[in-house]
Design an enzyme around this catalytic site. Structure first.
Site, mmCIF file in Angstrom:
data_model
loop_
_atom_site.group_PDB
_atom_site.id
_atom_site.type_symbol
_atom_site.label_atom_id
_atom_site.label_comp_id
_atom_site.label_asym_id
_atom_site.label_seq_id
_atom_site.Cartn_x
_atom_site.Cartn_y
_atom_site.Cartn_z
ATOM 1 N N LYS A 61 58.621 97.005 12.068
ATOM 2 C CA LYS A 61 57.438 96.388 11.456
ATOM 3 C C LYS A 61 56.976 95.185 12.302
ATOM 4 C CE LYS A 61 60.449 93.702 8.408
ATOM 5 N NZ LYS A 61 61.108 93.683 7.074
ATOM 6 N N TYR A 280 49.523 63.539 22.476
ATOM 7 C CA TYR A 280 48.832 63.094 21.263
ATOM 8 C C TYR A 280 49.676 62.113 20.468
ATOM 9 C CZ TYR A 280 45.163 66.665 21.590
ATOM 10 O OH TYR A 280 44.100 67.428 21.976
HETATM 11 C C1 PLP Z 1 62.509 93.733 7.280
HETATM 12 C C2 PLP Z 1 63.399 94.607 6.476
HETATM 13 C C3 PLP Z 1 64.611 95.079 7.006
HETATM 14 C C4 PLP Z 1 65.155 94.590 8.342
HETATM 15 O O1 PLP Z 1 65.763 93.347 8.123
HETATM 16 P P1 PLP Z 1 66.473 92.521 9.313
HETATM 17 O O2 PLP Z 1 67.039 91.348 8.622
HETATM 18 O O3 PLP Z 1 65.406 92.180 10.274
HETATM 19 O O4 PLP Z 1 67.508 93.423 9.885
HETATM 20 C C5 PLP Z 1 65.340 95.997 6.274
HETATM 21 N N1 PLP Z 1 64.915 96.388 5.044
HETATM 22 C C6 PLP Z 1 63.777 95.928 4.486
HETATM 23 C C7 PLP Z 1 63.384 96.385 3.131
HETATM 24 C C8 PLP Z 1 62.993 95.016 5.180
HETATM 25 O O5 PLP Z 1 61.875 94.533 4.611
#
Ligand code: PLP
Length: 402
Positions: A61, A280
């Site tokens: 994702k 800044y």
């Molecule tokens: C993002 C996600 C993962 C992966 O999690 P990590 O901590 O990045 O390994 C797994 N299951 C779900 C439902 C997620 O939303």
């Protein structure tokens, strides 16, 4: 713009070597983000081995945590990964383009009137609510689509998922067969904390409800969950962060290989007199005659302002000519100042690259300076950098040698 420079073949009539072509393409960029696909594959293999005999999927994702969904998907499929998770339908489309064979699940669930879109790319929603399930069932009945869906059960996160009670209501459907459910899953609240009592509570709740989903593969563990041990691994594990080099065991050494290297260009070297300030707000004062490298990366590139160095607070460090050097002053939108006074004269020059991530500076270290976690660092890295991919599956676009 981001470009996959290694995937781009050198033009056949170029007078330059491919290396020189690439160098001249990179000369226009002030930042280069190198993503090591072989390291991602090595990390996946390690997780697969750790979770054996469970299937090891890959969470890709958010553009594969900023690393590039298509090259990452292709590399992992090439290594044997068969199941992928994305967050949105749009990501599923990009994943499908790179993954003709794999099972692709969409974590954000089933939105109204998206059945056709799912069927068109043969992806599976992760259903986390009874209304979604009802709408999905209607779509499948009307269209004859039987591509499958996952059921997400909430065991403590209170984010997405059916309650355990709602999930129990599906047991007759499971027992009746032909139920269209290809995965039952839940998600850990504190998987990275070995001793959190929440882990055992979620495990017990999930184990019980999953046992009623006869014949349906079950999945609980994210990256950190894999390292909680075999009872957490069920039939399928869902690592994301660890694939990209983030430490899944923050209380111990990182078992994963680093994946990301980020370099940015020095665009000016200047001398700052003792007592003058940098950046800044004038929050950093030179305590000695200072040589300063002005580097072209800033918070608009995902280098958070929280990493600033002020009088009395040290900021992040960058590696210049092989040595760690501290930031000087506030991180601005496009620039950071780096105190290079301790380097030999001329060790750093205008046009040289410095290392923001890599050579021992980890994503997790930077996250600490940013006041966040590695996940946010990776998914924030900006679009102004050139992207270079190392290793992985040779691009289909590459011409065969003449
Ligand atoms: C993002 C996600 C993962 C992966 O999690 P990590 O901590 O990045 O390994 C797994 N299951 C779900 C439902 C997620 O939303």
């Amino acid at each position: 713009m981001t470009t996959a420079l290694t995937a781009k073949p050198a033009s056949t009539n170029s007078l330059l070597s491919p290396e020189a072509d690439q160098a001249s393409a990179l000369a226009a960029y002030n930042g280069i983000l190198t993503i090591d696909l072989d390291a991602i594959v090595a990390n996946w293999r390690k997780l697969e081995k750790t979770a054996m005999p469970a299937e090891c999927s890959a969470v890709i994702k958010a553009n594969a945590y900023g690393c590039g969904i298509e090259p990452v998907a292709r590399a992992l499929a090439g290594a044997g990964c068969k199941t992928f998770f994305v967050a949105t339908l749009d990501e599923a489309r990009a994943a499908r383009a790179a993954l003709p064979q794999a099972a692709i699940y969409v974590l954000s669930g089933f939105l109204q009137n998206t059945g056709e879109a799912y069927a068109k790319i043969d992806c599976r929603p992760v259903i986390g609510e009874l209304n979604e399930l009802a709408e999905w069932d209607v779509f499948c009945r009307r269209s004859g689509w039987s591509g499958g869906a996952a059921i997400h059960i909430d065991t403590g996160m209170n984010r997405l998922g059916l309650t355990v009670l709602e999930a129990q209501g599906l047991i007759p459907r499971i027992n009746a067969g032909d139920h269209g459910i290809t995965l039952v899953m839940s998600h850990l609240v504190s998987g990275e904390q070995l001793n959190s009592p929440v882990n055992a509570r979620q495990l017990a709740a999930f184990r019980q409800i999953a046992s009623f989903f006869t014949g349906v593969p079950a999945s609980l563990a994210n990256s950190s969950g894999i390292y909680l041990g075999a009872p957490f691994q069920f039939d399928l594990v869902r690592p994301g962060a660890a694939l990209y080099g983030i430490n899944p065991t923050p209380e111990a050494d990182n078992p994963m290989q680093p994946v990301v290297d980020l370099k940015a260009r020095i665009i000016q070297i200047r001398n700052v007199e003792r007592g003058e300030t940098v950046g800044y707000g004038g929050t950093w004062t030179a305590r000695r005659p200072t040589r300063l490298a002005v580097v072209a990366a800033g918070y608009a590139d995902g280098y958070f302002r929280a990493a600033s160095a002020n009088d009395g607070t040290r900021g992040a460090e960058v590696i210049v000519a092989g040595k760690r050097c501290p930031l000087a002053g506030r991180v601005s939108m496009d620039l950071i100042g780096v105190d290079i006074t301790d380097l030999p004269p001329n060790a750093a020059r205008r046009g040289h690259m410095v290392t923001l991530i890599g050579e021992g500076i980890t994503v997790d270290e930077l996250a600490h300076h940013f006041g966040t976690i590695g996940y946010e660092v990776l998914t924030s890295l900006g679009r102004r950098f050139a992207r270079v991919y190392k290793g992985g599956v040779p691009s289909e676009a590459a011409p065969s040698p003449a």
